[in-house]
Design an enzyme around this catalytic site. Structure first.
Site: not given
Ligand code: F6P
Length: 360
Positions: A115, A76, A182, A117, A139-140, A175, A284, A184
């Site tokens: 942020g 939006g 996150m 945008g 958060i990035d 393992r 989270l 980007r």
């Protein structure tokens, strides 16, 4: 004075603390302050439905709460607003309508909490004549002009806790655990949480990785008698010349990053024969109560934004330049992306400690 405030883009812990501090600062000056629901959406609605009058009562006790009492939108865009007619969706420019509503409400300034945008949109509105200031949220931690954005510390703290916990199950089952976080365009969350949480491999968008180097690190550990490994991968990491990975989304929906953790775990199993599992931390990292660092940063951001408005320093973003808060032009903040510098001492520290970034 009448201030408007909105929260845009993905939520981040600390939004409510910013709203709390900005409201208190405005009310103490004897000003009026009104929240807009869901980014700019509230200004497109008739009457008062899209508006939340911010009073002492409304903001009391919200500073420690996650999310945003105003609501937010991660899509939006006022300059490309999606509308559906006869089953078909297309976009229209509603910016003039929003500017008109701003004037109709007799608003003197807008506080935009968002942020990259949201800052881009704010810049365009400012160029159209809307007096505004911005507060850097993500958060990035990938915004230029500020040492830190709010929401980052909480995300790192959630991811660090998760990585720390995974050691015991990884070791019990011999393992490899791949944790997707996150990030980007920037690998700050992966780097900080990987380093703090004791990861063996950290993959970030700034450094192209090669699977063979991840396998080499796992093998080295096996040779020295350590039967498990932890890989932390930022969702935006990729191999040299490789493509970003996106999740499957519904028709017409915005592309969403995701899937790297699963891909790497699968490749590790295929090529090393070692069992691997994936944990995707996803939202989270954005949810829940902000850390004390984020609360304090957010409260300072909110208070300083009102101060900038009092000084009529419009078109600026509040920037954290320790030990001070400063005004930083939004026009400059949107020019770049705050990525992890390749000569950063944090990277050097991690490498010295034997952490692999998948490049060598
Ligand atoms: O910009 C912050 C961010 O957390 C990115 O790291 C992530 O790709 C994106 O938001 C996901 O947002 P949403 O799922 O809300 O669209």
């Amino acid at each position: 004075m009448h201030l408007l405030v909105n929260t845009g883009g993905g939520d981040a812990a600390g939004l409510n603390a910013v709203i709390h501090a900005a409201t208190v600062a405005a009310l103490k000056k004897g000003w009026k302050i009104t929240g807009i629901r869901d980014g700019y959406e509230g200004l497109l609605q008739k009457g008062r439905v899209g508006l939340i009058p911010l009073t002492w009562e409304k903001v009391r006790g919200i500073a420690h709460l996650g999310g945003t009492i105003l609501g937010t939108k991660n899509f939006g865009h006022p300059f490309a607003h999606p509308v559906t007619r006869n089953g078909k969706t297309h976009t229209i420019d509603v910016s003039k309508q929003i500017l008109h509503r701003f004037k109709e409400l007799k608003a003197d300034a807008l506080i935009v909490i968002g942020g990259d945008g949201s800052l881009r949109i704010a810049h365009r509105f400012h160029e159209m004549g809307m007096p505004l200031v911005a507060i850097p949220k993500t958060i990035d931690n990938d915004l230029c002009g500020t040492i830190q954005t709010f929401g980052f510390d909480t995300a790192v703290s959630v991811a660090t806790d998760a990585i720390g916990r995974l050691h015991t199950t990884a070791e019990s089952h011999s393992r490899v655990m791949v944790v997707e976080v996150m990030g980007r365009n920037a690998g700050w969350i992966a780097l900080y949480s990987g380093l703090a949480g004791g990861a063996d491999v950290i993959l970030i968008p700034e450094i192209d990785y090669d699977l063979k180097n991840i396998l080499k690190k796992i093998k080295e550990r096996e040779k020295s008698g350590i039967n498990f490994s932890i890989v932390v991968a930022a969702e935006g990491a990729k191999t040299k010349g490789g493509n970003l990975l996106y999740q499957k989304t519904g028709a017409g929906k915005k592309k969403r990053l995701g899937g790297l953790g699963e891909k790497i775990a699968w490749q590790i199993e295929e090529q090393s024969g070692k069992e691997a599992r994936t944990v995707v931390l996803g939202h989270l990292q954005r949810a829940g109560s902000p850390t004390h660092m984020d609360r304090i940063l957010s409260l300072r951001f909110g208070t300083y934004a009102v101060e900038l408005i009092a000084q009529k320093k419009f078109g600026n973003m509040v920037a954290y330049m320790p030990p001070q808060m400063r005004a930083y032009p939004i026009s400059k903040a949107i020019k770049g992306v705050n990525t992890v510098p390749l000569d950063s001492d944090i990277l050097t520290t991690a490498r010295e400690l034997g952490i692999s970034f998948g490049d060598i």
